[in-house]
Write an enzyme that holds these catalytic residues in place. Sequence first.
Site, PDB file in Angstrom:
ATOM      1  N   GLU A 155     -20.014  -1.320   0.345  1.00  0.00           N
ATOM      2  CA  GLU A 155     -20.967  -1.369   1.474  1.00  0.00           C
ATOM      3  C   GLU A 155     -21.916  -1.733   2.226  1.00  0.00           C
ATOM      4  OE1 GLU A 155     -19.567   0.508  -1.041  1.00  0.00           O
ATOM      5  OE2 GLU A 155     -18.445   2.514  -0.431  1.00  0.00           O
TER       6      GLU A 155
ATOM      7  N   GLY B 270     -15.466   3.480  -1.378  1.00  0.00           N
ATOM      8  CA  GLY B 270     -14.953   4.841  -1.867  1.00  0.00           C
ATOM      9  C   GLY B 270     -13.776   5.058  -2.466  1.00  0.00           C
TER      10      GLY B 270
ATOM     11  N   ALA C 209     -12.829   3.744   1.528  1.00  0.00           N
ATOM     12  CA  ALA C 209     -12.585   3.981   3.480  1.00  0.00           C
ATOM     13  C   ALA C 209     -12.097   2.884   3.745  1.00  0.00           C
ATOM     14  CB  ALA C 209     -13.821   4.725   3.441  1.00  0.00           C
TER      15      ALA C 209
ATOM     16  N   GLU D 184     -15.157   5.045  -5.983  1.00  0.00           N
ATOM     17  CA  GLU D 184     -15.884   6.569  -5.643  1.00  0.00           C
ATOM     18  C   GLU D 184     -14.990   7.440  -6.157  1.00  0.00           C
ATOM     19  OE1 GLU D 184     -17.716   5.791  -2.015  1.00  0.00           O
ATOM     20  OE2 GLU D 184     -19.688   6.695  -2.835  1.00  0.00           O
TER      21      GLU D 184
HETATM   22  N1  DAK Z   1      -9.664  -0.669   5.344  1.00  0.00           N
HETATM   23  C1  DAK Z   1      -8.988  -0.734   5.858  1.00  0.00           C
HETATM   24  N2  DAK Z   1      -8.254  -1.449   5.817  1.00  0.00           N
HETATM   25  C2  DAK Z   1      -8.292  -2.559   5.011  1.00  0.00           C
HETATM   26  C3  DAK Z   1      -9.435  -2.060   3.362  1.00  0.00           C
HETATM   27  C4  DAK Z   1      -9.629  -1.563   4.336  1.00  0.00           C
HETATM   28  N3  DAK Z   1     -10.873  -1.180   3.274  1.00  0.00           N
HETATM   29  N4  DAK Z   1      -9.065  -2.906   2.783  1.00  0.00           N
HETATM   30  C5  DAK Z   1      -7.823  -3.830   3.475  1.00  0.00           C
HETATM   31  N5  DAK Z   1      -7.432  -3.449   4.338  1.00  0.00           N
HETATM   32  C6  DAK Z   1      -6.362  -3.923   4.743  1.00  0.00           C
HETATM   33  C7  DAK Z   1      -6.600  -5.293   5.684  1.00  0.00           C
HETATM   34  O1  DAK Z   1      -7.111  -5.179   6.497  1.00  0.00           O
HETATM   35  C8  DAK Z   1      -5.628  -6.387   5.639  1.00  0.00           C
HETATM   36  O2  DAK Z   1      -4.875  -5.439   6.537  1.00  0.00           O
HETATM   37  P1  DAK Z   1      -3.359  -6.541   7.669  1.00  0.00           P
HETATM   38  O3  DAK Z   1      -4.367  -7.836   8.363  1.00  0.00           O
HETATM   39  O4  DAK Z   1      -2.279  -7.521   6.369  1.00  0.00           O
HETATM   40  O5  DAK Z   1      -2.961  -5.511   8.904  1.00  0.00           O
HETATM   41  C9  DAK Z   1      -4.967  -5.626   4.254  1.00  0.00           C
HETATM   42  O6  DAK Z   1      -5.600  -4.409   3.373  1.00  0.00           O
HETATM   43  C10 DAK Z   1      -4.186  -6.637   3.341  1.00  0.00           C
HETATM   44  O7  DAK Z   1      -5.851  -7.100   2.975  1.00  0.00           O
HETATM   45  P2  DAK Z   1      -6.573  -8.492   3.536  1.00  0.00           P
HETATM   46  O8  DAK Z   1      -5.341  -9.032   3.404  1.00  0.00           O
HETATM   47  O9  DAK Z   1      -8.106  -8.067   3.261  1.00  0.00           O
HETATM   48  O10 DAK Z   1      -6.258  -8.591   1.272  1.00  0.00           O
HETATM   49  P3  DAK Z   1      -6.832  -9.563   0.349  1.00  0.00           P
HETATM   50  O11 DAK Z   1      -6.366 -10.066  -1.360  1.00  0.00           O
HETATM   51  O12 DAK Z   1      -7.213 -11.368   1.030  1.00  0.00           O
HETATM   52  O13 DAK Z   1      -8.454  -9.221  -0.044  1.00  0.00           O
HETATM   53  C11 DAK Z   1     -10.387  -7.314  -0.385  1.00  0.00           C
HETATM   54  C12 DAK Z   1      -8.791  -8.133  -1.086  1.00  0.00           C
HETATM   55  C13 DAK Z   1      -9.736  -5.383  -1.504  1.00  0.00           C
HETATM   56  C14 DAK Z   1     -10.698  -8.333  -1.571  1.00  0.00           C
HETATM   57  C15 DAK Z   1      -9.970  -7.133   1.021  1.00  0.00           C
HETATM   58  O14 DAK Z   1      -8.973  -6.523   1.365  1.00  0.00           O
HETATM   59  C16 DAK Z   1     -11.397  -6.118   0.886  1.00  0.00           C
HETATM   60  O15 DAK Z   1     -12.409  -6.941   0.940  1.00  0.00           O
HETATM   61  N6  DAK Z   1     -11.587  -5.010   1.160  1.00  0.00           N
HETATM   62  C17 DAK Z   1     -12.114  -4.738   2.234  1.00  0.00           C
HETATM   63  C18 DAK Z   1     -13.049  -4.013   0.930  1.00  0.00           C
HETATM   64  C19 DAK Z   1     -14.120  -3.025   1.364  1.00  0.00           C
HETATM   65  O16 DAK Z   1     -15.377  -3.253   1.695  1.00  0.00           O
HETATM   66  N7  DAK Z   1     -14.078  -2.035   0.566  1.00  0.00           N
HETATM   67  C20 DAK Z   1     -15.163  -0.705   0.788  1.00  0.00           C
HETATM   68  C21 DAK Z   1     -15.012   0.080   2.288  1.00  0.00           C
HETATM   69  S1  DAK Z   1     -16.081   0.729   2.923  1.00  0.00           S
HETATM   70  C22 DAK Z   1     -18.751   7.514   3.991  1.00  0.00           C
HETATM   71  C23 DAK Z   1     -19.037   7.354   2.709  1.00  0.00           C
HETATM   72  C24 DAK Z   1     -18.121   6.606   1.826  1.00  0.00           C
HETATM   73  C25 DAK Z   1     -17.512   5.742   2.979  1.00  0.00           C
HETATM   74  C26 DAK Z   1     -17.858   5.797   4.391  1.00  0.00           C
HETATM   75  C27 DAK Z   1     -17.966   6.632   4.690  1.00  0.00           C
HETATM   76  N8  DAK Z   1     -19.452   8.806   4.878  1.00  0.00           N
HETATM   77  C28 DAK Z   1     -20.641   9.852   3.372  1.00  0.00           C
HETATM   78  C29 DAK Z   1     -19.112   9.098   6.069  1.00  0.00           C
HETATM   79  C30 DAK Z   1     -16.705   4.821   1.853  1.00  0.00           C
HETATM   80  C31 DAK Z   1     -17.045   3.240   2.811  1.00  0.00           C
HETATM   81  C32 DAK Z   1     -16.123   1.957   2.026  1.00  0.00           C
HETATM   82  O17 DAK Z   1     -15.570   2.427   1.150  1.00  0.00           O
END
Ligand code: DAK
Length: 260
Positions: free
Chosen positions: A134, A111, A66, A114
């Site tokens: 998360e 997400g 997400a 998921e």
């Molecule tokens: N959201 C927004 N932007 C993201 C992102 C994300 N999840 N993942 C990556 N990006 C963006 C980065 O900010 C970056 O943007 P710029 O800085 O270039 O503008 C660009 O994508 C490239 O990312 P990186 O520079 O970080 O690339 P790397 O190769 O160094 O790293 C990575 C890749 C996938 C390991 C890293 O980007 C990363 O760790 N990303 C976050 C992954 C993460 O934590 N995902 C889980 C998100 S939380 C809900 C239910 C479910 C959910 C939420 C609410 N409710 C019931 C309310 C679910 C939550 C989630 O999924």
Amino acid sequence: MDYKNLLVEFKDGIATVKINRPKALNALNSETLDELKHVGNALNDNKDVRVVIVTGEGEKAFIAGADILEMKDMNALEGMTFSQRGHEAFSTFENMDKPVIAAVNGFALGGGFEVALACDIIYASDKAKVGFPEITLGIFPGFGGTQRTAKLIGLAKTKELIFSGKTITAQEAYEMGLINKVVPHEELMKEVTVLAEKIKANGPISMKLAKECINKSLFLDIESGLLLEAKDFGLCFGTKDQKEGMTAFVERRKPTFKGE
Ligand code: DAK
């Protein structure tokens, strides 16, 4: 309809939906969730579509979760609305009458994983990485991850993944029973298309009914599940496809299923 965050292609009964926010590694913002729900409903209603493939644009990610930038400052009400948008979008794919294959071409995190788990079958590139980060953000998987993962691989392995927030390789996910197949990165779409073609040749009504029975098996006791199976099995005999399938067998030819 044109979408801002999705690319949708149709070819011979197979629809491919690509999440198209490669600069944000295809992270799911509200707009993308709404578009996914819209396209899911449209594909479900389109009789010419027999199989749906979901994948991510770009070389790096299927969906990196997400959109953290959008979620960061949400209040409780906005969080709830966001969650409902996600549930509606994911359910559209999970409950679609036709099979949905996730082609996981890179990171499938949070997400994003998921979404894959809400699809019927998951093929992943050998470069893909999956997981639930998360917990490292102060939340936990809220788009069905706790429920679907536990039913697939049991409580202990699910807790290890979710409590640690660690990322695992596609091969590790395969060995745990989380995904169907790992294929060389360059071969992913070719392999997924071969599977989609094979599925497409089969009867859409019996497929829809089988999908319903299999999905419900996770939540029904065995007696209720067998009753549903018997009823849905019986329904097949009211279709032209069943007559065609069995007649074709007797006549030693390939059946042509029309979904009637
Ligand atoms: N959201 C927004 N932007 C993201 C992102 C994300 N999840 N993942 C990556 N990006 C963006 C980065 O900010 C970056 O943007 P710029 O800085 O270039 O503008 C660009 O994508 C490239 O990312 P990186 O520079 O970080 O690339 P790397 O190769 O160094 O790293 C990575 C890749 C996938 C390991 C890293 O980007 C990363 O760790 N990303 C976050 C992954 C993460 O934590 N995902 C889980 C998100 S939380 C809900 C239910 C479910 C959910 C939420 C609410 N409710 C019931 C309310 C679910 C939550 C989630 O999924």
